[in-house]
Design an enzyme around this catalytic site. Structure first.
Site, PDB file in Angstrom:
ATOM      1  CG  MET A  18       5.863   2.776   5.227  1.00  0.00           C
ATOM      2  SD  MET A  18       6.036   1.920   6.814  1.00  0.00           S
ATOM      3  CE  MET A  18       6.606   0.322   6.290  1.00  0.00           C
ATOM      4  CD  GLU A  19       8.904   5.491   1.026  1.00  0.00           C
ATOM      5  OE1 GLU A  19       8.098   5.178   0.142  1.00  0.00           O
ATOM      6  OE2 GLU A  19       8.533   5.957   2.125  1.00  0.00           O
ATOM      7  CG  MET A  59      -1.938  -1.150   1.207  1.00  0.00           C
ATOM      8  SD  MET A  59      -2.822  -1.279  -0.350  1.00  0.00           S
ATOM      9  CE  MET A  59      -3.267  -3.002  -0.307  1.00  0.00           C
ATOM     10  CB  CYS A  60       4.456   1.971   0.047  1.00  0.00           C
ATOM     11  SG  CYS A  60       4.825   1.775   1.773  1.00  0.00           S
ATOM     12  CG  HIS A  61       0.872   6.488  -2.339  1.00  0.00           C
ATOM     13  ND1 HIS A  61       0.424   6.301  -1.048  1.00  0.00           N
ATOM     14  CD2 HIS A  61      -0.228   6.693  -3.097  1.00  0.00           C
ATOM     15  CE1 HIS A  61      -0.894   6.397  -1.019  1.00  0.00           C
ATOM     16  NE2 HIS A  61      -1.316   6.634  -2.247  1.00  0.00           N
ATOM     17  CG  ASP A  68      23.537 -12.133   1.946  1.00  0.00           C
ATOM     18  OD1 ASP A  68      23.325 -13.365   1.972  1.00  0.00           O
ATOM     19  OD2 ASP A  68      24.016 -11.546   0.958  1.00  0.00           O
TER      20      ASP A  68
END
EC number: 4.6.1.17
Length: 170
Positions: A115-116, A75-77, A130
């Site tokens: 969110m970014e 749902m992130c633009h 990793d």
């Protein structure tokens, strides 16, 4: 429906309409950390990891992740980012070394970049894991959290650095 903006009247997922929101400068900073053995810390610092310069690769991965956030969080633009900056700091403890990561993101747009920033900090930490997992599969990632955000109608937010026992890296 519950006050959650990402659900329509039927309770189904939707992307929020932001077309009426004003375009303003918005920033966000998020942190994460990677707890590891002292030997791994030493090998990262001395660039003795076979896969390459761990922090350089993690930094690029974090920048790429910020740019791809809308592709992995439904749902992130999609946003045009003005800047992404990643910083690292080390903390040596008796039992472990801790890599502190801060991701700072900026845009001028109609929605925030929290969110970014969170995605960027998380992917930095995952990349370190990793690249070093052959040496220490017991590394621990986190906590990961939003430290600060500015801009938008909901106003600014600044986390008390002691709230989650995280180091203030701003």
């Amino acid at each position: 429906m519950n006050g959650f903006s990402h659900f329509n009247e039927e309770g189904r997922a939707r992307m929020v309409d932001i077309s009426d929101k004003s375009s303003t400068v918005r920033t966000a900073a998020a942190i994460s950390s990677v707890h590891m053995k002292h030997d791994v810390y030493s090998r990262i610092k001395n660039r003795e990891i076979g896969k390459g310069d761990v922090l350089a690769v993690a930094q690029v991965a974090g920048i790429m992740a910020a740019k791809q956030t809308s592709a992995i969080i439904p749902m992130c633009h999609p946003l045009s980012l003005s800047s992404v900056d990643i910083s690292f700091g080390w903390e040596e403890k008796d039992s472990e070394a801790v890599l502190h990561i801060q991701a700072s993101v900026k845009t001028k747009g109609s929605t925030g970049v929290e969110m970014e920033a969170l995605t960027s900090a998380s992917v930095c930490a995952l990349t370190v894991y990793d690249m070093c997992k052959a040496l220490d599969k017991g590394m621990v990632i986190g906590p990961t959290c939003l430290m600060e955000k500015t801009g938008g109608k909901n106003g600014d937010f600044k986390r008390d650095a002691s709230e989650y026992k995280v180091e203030d890296q701003s």
